[in-house]
Design an enzyme around this catalytic site. Structure first.
Site, PDB file in Angstrom:
ATOM      1  N   ASP A 212       0.869  -1.169   0.000  1.00  0.00           N
ATOM      2  CA  ASP A 212       0.000   0.000   0.000  1.00  0.00           C
ATOM      3  C   ASP A 212       0.906   1.220   0.000  1.00  0.00           C
ATOM      4  OD1 ASP A 212      -1.882   1.943   0.333  1.00  0.00           O
ATOM      5  OD2 ASP A 212      -2.493   1.333   2.351  1.00  0.00           O
ATOM      6  N   ALA A 214       0.612   5.219  -0.385  1.00  0.00           N
ATOM      7  CA  ALA A 214      -0.338   6.340  -0.488  1.00  0.00           C
ATOM      8  C   ALA A 214       0.362   7.689  -0.329  1.00  0.00           C
ATOM      9  CB  ALA A 214      -1.428   6.189   0.572  1.00  0.00           C
ATOM     10  N   LYS A 247      -2.839  12.087  -2.142  1.00  0.00           N
ATOM     11  CA  LYS A 247      -2.014  12.917  -1.259  1.00  0.00           C
ATOM     12  C   LYS A 247      -0.925  13.622  -2.060  1.00  0.00           C
ATOM     13  CE  LYS A 247      -4.025  10.122   1.701  1.00  0.00           C
ATOM     14  NZ  LYS A 247      -4.810  10.367   2.871  1.00  0.00           N
TER      15      LYS A 247
HETATM   16  C1  LIG Z   1      -1.991   3.962   4.332  1.00  0.00           C
HETATM   17  C2  LIG Z   1      -3.125   4.462   3.506  1.00  0.00           C
HETATM   18  N1  LIG Z   1      -3.556   3.711   2.490  1.00  0.00           N
HETATM   19  C3  LIG Z   1      -4.571   4.117   1.701  1.00  0.00           C
HETATM   20  C4  LIG Z   1      -5.215   5.310   1.919  1.00  0.00           C
HETATM   21  C5  LIG Z   1      -6.373   5.670   1.033  1.00  0.00           C
HETATM   22  O1  LIG Z   1      -6.184   6.788   0.285  1.00  0.00           O
HETATM   23  P1  LIG Z   1      -7.338   7.362  -0.644  1.00  0.00           P
HETATM   24  O2  LIG Z   1      -7.806   8.615  -0.010  1.00  0.00           O
HETATM   25  O3  LIG Z   1      -6.690   7.566  -1.967  1.00  0.00           O
HETATM   26  O4  LIG Z   1      -8.420   6.338  -0.728  1.00  0.00           O
HETATM   27  C6  LIG Z   1      -4.819   6.111   2.985  1.00  0.00           C
HETATM   28  C7  LIG Z   1      -5.514   7.363   3.274  1.00  0.00           C
HETATM   29  O5  LIG Z   1      -5.452   7.960   4.307  1.00  0.00           O
HETATM   30  C8  LIG Z   1      -3.731   5.680   3.789  1.00  0.00           C
HETATM   31  O6  LIG Z   1      -3.291   6.415   4.803  1.00  0.00           O
END
Ligand SMILES: Cc1ncc(COP(=O)(O)O)c(C=O)c1O
Length: 400
Positions: A212, A214, A247
């Site tokens: 993951d 982000a 982000k």
């Molecule tokens: C570790 C992590 N993965 C995924 C996401 C999901 O991001 P999105 O807003 O693009 O759905 C976040 C959002 O806070 C996150 O902190």
């Protein structure tokens, strides 16, 4: 269907905190809750490169006709070298595929759907603490979530030993969730040497990494933040990568993400993509276009791309400088802030008792998540000392 038999769901803690913050009249209040980037002035503006790309799209976009469940395939193609690097992208060739998703969350959910389609109730190892939505998203997708401790709250450091013990219990083919960079909520990423030890276990035990990522570019820089991801992917036959552009392009509400699949063979990648498209079609048909079109426009244009990466570098530099400011406060009551300069990204997890977190909010107007997570970017340079004073005072008052 008896809708009135449903019981009320508890409100989302962070969203409730946002409302409390908005209703607080104190001018000195600090919002360290919700995980968005903020400038020194506390704003979360649209990035200049994004504005320019949006203007360009208004001028040149000739149709808003449907694209399809895979979304904007040019966006996905343009993103691949950003995530995997040009060399690895070329090396993976047809083994690498992907599709546009509804943010990083949508990518994680589609990943769960894909894994569950291949193996219902499949086991996924999740180091804790983690982003609070991880477990519900994976469980909702039909996976069996197996939590393990990966963070030592006392020292505020990544716990390599506990991680290796847990992963050594995993069975061949088990999925392991790994944060690519800027761990949420701890900010504590493994060091390069620690990553190598993790990768060794993943390879030895035949685990399938679900990475993951982000926050690429908000830790150190675009390349360094993708280092671990690329190192893992280069070593394993199969991997999944859930990516968020929300982000690092500041596109939060536009919901821009991608899910990448690395399969052992090109035919496997193709089959996986067909499943992902079918899942997307059956749940939301296709993702919204705008945010992905913006990212594609930026990545395809050298000037916009340079502007975007400059802006992103500025954001990462601001976060790092606030981290250094906090770290320089050293020991504040029972909390050692020193490790914060070694951690990366928006978040840190402070070992604070609930009554201290409550006092910080009520008596000092300092708003943070109930688990002690703070958004570093919620602090201006000028507020670092004030935050330290509030942290000390709240602990003293709670102990009295
Ligand atoms: C570790 C992590 N993965 C995924 C996401 C999901 O991001 P999105 O807003 O693009 O759905 C976040 C959002 O806070 C996150 O902190």
């Amino acid at each position: 269907m008896p809708l009135d038999s449903l019981t009320q769901q508890p409100p989302d803690g962070l969203l409730a905190l946002m409302s409390q913050y908005a209703a607080d009249p104190r001018r000195t209040k600090l919002d360290l809750g919700v995980g968005v980037y903020r400038t020194e002035a506390g704003a979360t503006p649209v990035m200049a490169a994004v504005k320019l790309a949006e203007q360009r799209l208004v001028d040149i976009q000739g149709s808003k006709s449907y694209l399809g469940p895979e979304g904007d395939v040019e966006f996905v193609r343009a993103l691949q070298p950003v995530v995997f690097g040009a060399a690895l992208t070329a090396e993976l060739g047809g083994r690498l595929t992907g599709l546009q998703t509804v943010g990083g969350t949508g990518a994680l959910r589609l990943a769960a759907d894909l894994i569950a389609a291949a193996s219902p109730g499949h086991r996924l190892w999740l180091g804790t603490p983690s982003w609070p939505n991880h477990a519900p998203v994976f469980a909702g997708g039909g996976l069996h979530v197996r939590p393990y401790r990966q963070f030592d709250a006392a020292t505020q450091r990544f716990d390599l030993e506990a991680t290796l013990v847990a992963l050594n219990q995993a069975a061949t083919g088990d999925v392991v969730l790994l944060h690519g960079c800027c761990h949420n909520p701890t900010g504590a990423d493994p060091t390069a040497a620690q990553w190598d030890q993790i990768i060794e276990v993943v390879v030895q035990r035949g685990l399938v990494p679900l990475i993951d990522i982000a926050y690429q570019g908000l830790g150190q820089d675009l390349e360094s933040d993708a280092w671990a991801l690329r190192r893992i992917v280069a070593r394993v036959p199969q991997a999944l990568v859930a990516y968020s552009c929300d982000k690092n392009f500041g596109l939060y509400r536009e919901r821009v993400g991608a899910l990448f699949v690395v399969a052992a063979r090109a035919a496997g990648a193709e089959a996986a993509l067909s499943h992902l498209a079918a899942h997307a079609r059956a749940s939301y048909s296709m993702p919204a276009d705008h945010g992905a079109a913006v990212v594609r426009t930026i990545l395809a244009d050298a000037t916009l791309r340079a502007q975007w990466s400059d802006e992103l570098r500025g954001m990462a530099a601001r976060i790092a400088s606030i981290r250094n400011g906090l770290s320089a406060l050293g020991q504040v009551g029972l909390v050692d802030l020193t490790p914060l300069s070694q951690q990366r990204g928006l978040f840190a997890l402070l070992p604070l008792a609930p009554n201290v977190i409550e006092r910080l909010r009520v008596e000092h107007g300092v708003y943070m998540a109930g688990n002690g997570r703070i958004n570093i970017a919620g602090l201006a340079q000028s507020a670092v000392a004030r935050f330290g004073d509030a942290l000390a005072a709240a602990q003293t008052a709670a102990a009295a």
